[in-house]
Structure formats: C-alpha cells, structure tokens
Design an enzyme around this catalytic site. Structure first.
Site, short mmCIF file in Angstrom:
data_model
loop_
_atom_site.label_atom_id
_atom_site.label_comp_id
_atom_site.label_asym_id
_atom_site.label_seq_id
_atom_site.Cartn_x
_atom_site.Cartn_y
_atom_site.Cartn_z
N PHE A 1 -5.38 1.44 2.33
CA PHE A 1 -4.98 0.14 3.01
C PHE A 1 -4.83 0.27 4.56
CE2 PHE A 1 -0.52 1.41 4.36
CZ PHE A 1 -0.36 2.57 3.79
N ASP B 1 8.20 5.42 7.81
CA ASP B 1 7.60 4.82 9.14
C ASP B 1 6.24 5.40 9.40
OD1 ASP B 1 8.27 2.27 10.89
OD2 ASP B 1 7.75 4.01 12.30
N SER B 2 5.28 4.80 9.60
CA SER B 2 4.08 5.70 9.65
C SER B 2 3.11 4.79 10.69
CB SER B 2 3.40 5.61 8.29
OG SER B 2 3.25 4.59 7.55
N TYR C 1 -5.43 0.95 8.20
CA TYR C 1 -6.45 1.48 9.06
C TYR C 1 -7.58 2.23 8.27
CZ TYR C 1 -3.76 -0.47 12.62
OH TYR C 1 -3.13 -1.32 13.54
N GLY D 1 0.78 -1.27 0.24
CA GLY D 1 -0.19 0.01 -0.08
C GLY D 1 0.84 1.34 0.11
P1 ITT Z 1 7.61 -1.19 6.05
O1 ITT Z 1 8.36 -1.12 7.29
O2 ITT Z 1 8.23 -2.38 5.16
O3 ITT Z 1 7.81 0.09 5.48
P2 ITT Z 1 5.49 -1.71 7.61
O4 ITT Z 1 3.98 -1.86 7.08
O5 ITT Z 1 5.93 -2.75 8.50
O6 ITT Z 1 6.15 -1.70 6.34
P3 ITT Z 1 5.22 0.41 9.48
O7 ITT Z 1 5.95 -0.25 10.32
O8 ITT Z 1 5.64 1.65 9.18
O9 ITT Z 1 5.43 -0.33 8.04
O10 ITT Z 1 4.00 0.37 9.83
C1 ITT Z 1 2.81 1.21 9.29
C2 ITT Z 1 1.49 0.66 9.57
O11 ITT Z 1 0.58 1.81 9.73
C3 ITT Z 1 0.91 0.04 8.24
O12 ITT Z 1 1.20 -1.38 8.25
C4 ITT Z 1 -0.67 0.43 8.47
O13 ITT Z 1 -1.13 -0.47 9.39
C5 ITT Z 1 -0.54 1.68 9.10
N1 ITT Z 1 -0.68 2.85 8.23
C6 ITT Z 1 0.30 3.63 7.74
N2 ITT Z 1 -0.02 4.50 6.80
C7 ITT Z 1 -1.49 4.35 6.56
C8 ITT Z 1 -2.22 4.56 5.81
O14 ITT Z 1 -2.02 5.46 4.76
N3 ITT Z 1 -3.44 4.13 5.93
C9 ITT Z 1 -3.68 3.08 6.65
N4 ITT Z 1 -2.80 2.74 7.60
C10 ITT Z 1 -1.77 3.11 7.54
#
Ligand code: ITT
Length: 195
Positions: free
Chosen positions: A150, A68-69, A152, A11
């Site tokens: 994607f 990171d988000s 939340y 996503g």
């Molecule tokens: P990478 O570390 O490989 O980038 P990850 O999914 O493990 O992938 P994070 O640790 O940053 O990355 O987790 C971010 C989570 O926060 C992500 O899996 C979603 O559940 C949520 N998230 C982040 N941005 C979002 C968005 O734009 N819309 C909805 N949920 C989001």
C-alpha cells in the site's frame, strides 16, 4: 487480554494481522463502535504513535498497539515524514505521483529514502508506553511498479532492485520497517499475553 490494533489504515492492519499471527487475540477499530481519531500533533513518529495508542486505549479500556509510520526522502530534507498520509489529497496513487513529480530531475544517487515505523503499546489505565522503531532503507524510483502492499510501496526501490510493491506480503514482512519494529515489540506482546 485482547489487544486493539489502533489504526484506521487498512494496509497497516492487514500487515499487522499477518505479523502477529496467533500470538495474541486481536481486535481492530472496525470491530468497535466509532471512536474519534486523535489529532496527530507530535513532531516525531514516536510521539504520534504514543498519542494514538494512549487515545485508543483510553477510549476502549483495551491494551492498544498503534503504528505511526512514513517515508523520509533525503533530497526533500526528510519530507514527507510524519506528514506522509497527508502529503497530497486523494488516494495513495495521488501521493506517490506527487512525490515522483517533486523528485523529477533528481539523479539516482540522490534519491535515497527510508521508511520508518514506530509502534507503541499502551496498557489501559495509562502507565508506561513501550515504543519500538524500525527502518527500511531504499531509494525512490522513476515510475510505479508492483501491485502488493500500500501507500508509497510502488515507488520505493529496495537494494535488490525490486520495488516494495513487488514483494509478497511475507517478503515485505521480513524486511520492512513495520516488520523490524514488530519483531522488537513481539516479546512485550508475549509478556502481556502471559508468556
Ligand atoms: P492511522 O493513523 O489510523 O494508523 P494513517 O494512514 O493516518 O493511519 P500515518 O499517519 O502513520 O497513518 O501515515 C502513514 C503513511 O505513511 C501511510 O498512509 C502511507 O502513505 C505511508 N506508509 C507507512 N507505511 C507504509 C508502507 O509499509 N508502505 C507504503 N507506505 C507506507
């Protein structure tokens, strides 16, 4: 130089590709031999983005942009925050359903939340990390709505009343935490690409 989008989240990758357009030539982790994922041991989005950008840049010799988000919910003291990806086992649906269950009985005015995105750009050979952060304010709904985006997105309600998953990719890019962080990062990417 080519830029590596250092994420294994499909996503995020889709949204970052849409945001960068043809400003920079991009490769993703899928284009490369497998690289072990670094441990996201930081306490903040900024720290984790830098850990990922440095690790993937070091492993590839490419400039790397990491994201990171996560979702910070006020009624939960900011959780799941940096643990948003690991908040529940299973898929995105399992995670937002757990969130709705944790917030059951919490009234609307106490369901405020924010998406946060930290982007980090690192050049090969180490050196300075550039970090930019974006936020998007909203509240957590009572049931999922919409099928775009994607994570939340289906339970995140914007001030206008739509869920984030009811926006098109273009609409989301215009207001999202990732879109805001990316616009701040764009001058650095353009400078890197040579204008
Ligand atoms: P990478 O570390 O490989 O980038 P990850 O999914 O493990 O992938 P994070 O640790 O940053 O990355 O987790 C971010 C989570 O926060 C992500 O899996 C979603 O559940 C949520 N998230 C982040 N941005 C979002 C968005 O734009 N819309 C909805 N949920 C989001």
């Amino acid at each position: 130089p080519r830029l590596l989008f250092a994420t294994s989240n499909a996503g995020k990758l889709r949204e970052l590709r849409g945001l960068v357009g043809d400003a920079v030539e991009v490769v993703s982790l899928k284009d490369l031999p497998p690289i072990p994922e670094p441990e996201e041991s930081g306490a903040t989005f900024e720290e984790n983005a830098e850990i990922k950008a440095r690790a993937y840049s070091a492993a590839t010799g490419l400039p790397a942009l990491a994201d990171d988000s996560g979702l910070c919910v006020d009624a939960l003291g900011g959780r799941p925050g940096v643990h948003s990806a690991r908040y529940a086992q299973g898929d995105d649906k399992a995670r937002y359903e757990k969130l709705l269950a944790e917030l059951s009985g919490v009234p609307d005015d106490q369901r405020t939340a924010a998406f946060v995105c930290s982007l980090c750009l690192v050049q090969p050979g180490g050196g300075r990390a550039i970090v930019e952060v974006g936020r998007c304010e909203g509240r957590i709904g009572h049931s999922p709505r919409g099928s775009h985006g994607f994570g939340y997105d289906p339970v995140f309600i914007l001030p206008g009343g739509k869920s984030m998953a009811e926006l098109t990719a273009e609409e989301k890019a215009g207001i999202s935490h990732r879109g805001v962080a990316f616009q701040k990062m764009l001058p650095h990417l353009r400078a890197m690409a040579g204008g």
